[in-house]
Design an enzyme around this catalytic site. Structure first.
Site, PDB file in Angstrom:
ATOM      1  N   ASP A  21       0.266  -1.104   0.112  1.00 51.64           N
ATOM      2  CA  ASP A  21      -0.378  -1.609  -1.111  1.00 51.64           C
ATOM      3  C   ASP A  21       0.606  -2.364  -2.014  1.00 51.64           C
ATOM      4  O   ASP A  21       0.193  -3.015  -2.974  1.00 51.64           O
ATOM      5  CB  ASP A  21      -0.996  -0.452  -1.908  1.00 51.64           C
ATOM      6  CG  ASP A  21      -2.194   0.154  -1.185  1.00 51.64           C
ATOM      7  OD1 ASP A  21      -2.757  -0.515  -0.283  1.00 51.64           O
ATOM      8  OD2 ASP A  21      -2.571   1.294  -1.508  1.00 51.64           O
TER       9      ASP A  21
ATOM     10  N   LYS B 131      -3.838   7.228  -7.448  1.00 49.70           N
ATOM     11  CA  LYS B 131      -5.240   7.003  -7.071  1.00 49.70           C
ATOM     12  C   LYS B 131      -5.617   7.836  -5.838  1.00 49.70           C
ATOM     13  O   LYS B 131      -6.645   8.503  -5.824  1.00 49.70           O
ATOM     14  CB  LYS B 131      -5.453   5.502  -6.819  1.00 49.70           C
ATOM     15  CG  LYS B 131      -6.850   5.123  -6.412  1.00 49.70           C
ATOM     16  CD  LYS B 131      -7.153   3.676  -6.754  1.00 49.70           C
ATOM     17  CE  LYS B 131      -6.634   2.684  -5.736  1.00 49.70           C
ATOM     18  NZ  LYS B 131      -7.358   2.703  -4.448  1.00 49.70           N
ATOM     19  N   SER B 132      -4.791   7.787  -4.815  1.00 52.09           N
ATOM     20  CA  SER B 132      -5.107   8.517  -3.575  1.00 52.09           C
ATOM     21  C   SER B 132      -5.244  10.009  -3.844  1.00 52.09           C
ATOM     22  O   SER B 132      -6.153  10.672  -3.325  1.00 52.09           O
ATOM     23  CB  SER B 132      -3.990   8.307  -2.545  1.00 52.09           C
ATOM     24  OG  SER B 132      -3.942   6.968  -2.133  1.00 52.09           O
TER      25      SER B 132
HETATM   26  C1  S3P Z   1      -5.366   4.977   0.909  1.00 50.13           C
HETATM   27  C2  S3P Z   1      -4.855   4.534   2.105  1.00 50.13           C
HETATM   28  C3  S3P Z   1      -4.478   3.127   2.355  1.00 50.13           C
HETATM   29  C4  S3P Z   1      -4.319   2.344   1.070  1.00 50.13           C
HETATM   30  C5  S3P Z   1      -5.430   2.605   0.100  1.00 50.13           C
HETATM   31  C6  S3P Z   1      -5.529   4.084  -0.239  1.00 50.13           C
HETATM   32  C7  S3P Z   1      -5.754   6.391   0.805  1.00 50.13           C
HETATM   33  O1  S3P Z   1      -5.490   2.518   3.148  1.00 50.13           O
HETATM   34  O2  S3P Z   1      -4.227   0.971   1.350  1.00 50.13           O
HETATM   35  O3  S3P Z   1      -5.223   1.873  -1.081  1.00 50.13           O
HETATM   36  O4  S3P Z   1      -5.968   6.882  -0.328  1.00 50.13           O
HETATM   37  O5  S3P Z   1      -5.853   7.060   1.840  1.00 50.13           O
HETATM   38  P1  S3P Z   1      -5.484   2.707   4.745  1.00 50.13           P
HETATM   39  O6  S3P Z   1      -5.416   4.136   4.974  1.00 50.13           O
HETATM   40  O7  S3P Z   1      -6.773   2.162   5.261  1.00 50.13           O
HETATM   41  O8  S3P Z   1      -4.299   1.925   5.222  1.00 50.13           O
END
Ligand code: S3P
Length: 409
Positions: free
Chosen positions: A298, A5-6
């Site tokens: 996560d 996803k990221s």
């Molecule tokens: C993500 C970073 C994380 C994660 C989120 C996706 C990202 O959040 O929990 O599901 O894609 O950069 P944080 O960066 O706020 O911890």
């Protein structure tokens, strides 16, 4: 495994800002990433399906146009925060918002550093949350220490840094996922990392890339947990992203006594991927905290569920960030695990789980949070009796094919 996803979000965003085309394979067609696509389409970017792939026709760093309506980021924190860093530097103003959950999540963490860079960002209701009204402005580089280790905050600042005069530097209390740094660098930006500090220089141009999105370790985590917990299981998970800033879940499950073998390793644009062979294992409790938290943030819900079936006590600390995710995940986990008969205590920054009690089926309140819903599908498999999970559709946020894949197993 379905695409990360990221990385899927970032491939569309950076592709939109690049010169030329970006072709993305194994793009995650989850609701969050579709929110990102729809925001960039509203700003004039052509994004097409090309067979199984996604083709982004880049507009260049200064090619976005003012959308004629409010940008809807849906349930996606990544969309909201990263896009804000980009919008802060455009020559138009825009309002962005999202669903009920997004409108409760903290945005001051990006408003503060972006404002220091010269951005004009206003929380429309004055509560530090979306809707945000952003008026693009000339930005200048800053050196900023973030109070929380958050890749979303770091990435918002780095994206603004692409446009800011001079250099922009972000230091984090612990390393968070580094997909932005790796991918921006492959698009041609000047990004350097030293310890927990990342520096970016103002960019003249980014260049379209071919991106192969590795499988999402956060999605794989549900099958890893299920494979470890259900007696007799043996599951081979193919093409799972194992970037060291994301693979804490593997380290923790192995520390708990879980059998997870890496059977093949590959790498594309700095993002390593592996095939993982998971075998049912007897687990024992562990302590989880400190710098490893961002690498598994996560996956804590599914780790907590697995800990209920482990011998002994599991302590999770330094994870207060869980309270400001799609739901308050500390409360959601504690409440629902207890409903299944688990011995769990909520703490300020985590949970204490006394494992070894058999769990029984229950009606779960997923709080419309995709990771909570999928976690309890796994817990339900290992519990006695029947569990029901209303509001199940929220799994479409990150893993539309989850139920189908689970049924196949
Ligand atoms: C993500 C970073 C994380 C994660 C989120 C996706 C990202 O959040 O929990 O599901 O894609 O950069 P944080 O960066 O706020 O911890």
């Amino acid at each position: 495994m379905p695409g990360d996803k990221s990385i899927s979000h970032r491939s569309v965003m950076f592709g939109a800002l690049a010169k030329g085309d970006t072709e993305i394979s194994n793009f995650l067609r989850g609701a969050d990433c579709l929110s990102t696509i729809s925001c960039f389409r509203s700003m004039g970017v052509d994004i097409e399906e090309k067979g199984e792939n996604i083709l982004v026709r880049g507009k260049g760093l200064h090619g976005l146009r003012r959308p004629d309506h409010v940008l809807d980021c849906g349930n996606s924190g990544t969309t909201t925060r990263l896009i804000s860093g980009i919008l802060a530097a455009q020559d138009f103003d825009v309002t962005l918002t999202g669903d009920e959950s997004i409108q409760k999540r903290p945005m001051k963490r990006i408003i503060d550093p972006l404002s220091l860079m010269g951005a004009e960002i206003e929380s429309v209701r004055g509560n530090g949350c979306a809707p945000l009204h952003i008026t693009g402005a000339p930005l200048h580089g800053i050196s900023y220490s973030t109070p929380v280790a958050s890749a979303q905050v770091k990435s918002a600042i780095l994206l603004a840094g692409l446009y800011a005069d001079g250099e922009t530097r972000v230091t984090e209390p612990a390393p968070s996922r580094n997909h932005t740094e790796l991918m921006l660098s492959s698009f041609g930006a000047d990004v350097r990392t030293e310890g927990t500090t990342v520096t970016i220089r103002q960019a003249e141009e980014l260049y379209g890339q071919k991106i192969q999105v590795p499988g999402d370790i956060s999605s794989a985590a549900f099958f890893i947990a299920a494979g470890l917990l259900i007696p007799g299981s043996e599951i081979l998970l193919k093409n799972v992203g194992v970037n060291p800033t994301r693979d804490g879940v593997l380290r923790v499950f192995r520390r708990m006594g879980g059998s997870i073998e890496t059977t093949a390793l590959s790498s594309g644009a700095g993002e390593p991927a592996a095939d993982l062979l998971v075998k049912a294992s007897r687990l024992h409790g562990v302590e989880i905290g400190g710098e490893e938290i961002p690498s598994l943030i996560d996956e804590i819900p599914v780790i907590a569920a697995a800990a209920c079936f482990a011998d002994g006590v599991t302590v999770i600390r330094d994870a207060a960030e869980l309270k400001v995710k799609e739901s308050n995940r500390i409360a959601a986990m504690t409440e629902n695990l207890r409903a299944m008969g688990a011995d769990v205590t909520e703490t300020e920054d985590g949970m204490i789980i006394r494992g070894g009690r058999p769990l029984h089926g229950a009606v779960i309140d997923s709080r419309n949070d995709h990771r909570i819903a999928m976690t309890f599908a796994v817990a339900a498999l290992a519990a006695e009796g029947e569990t029901s999970i209303p509001q199940w559709d929220c799994v479409n946020i990150s893993y539309p094919g989850f139920l189908e894949d689970l049924r196949k197993l």
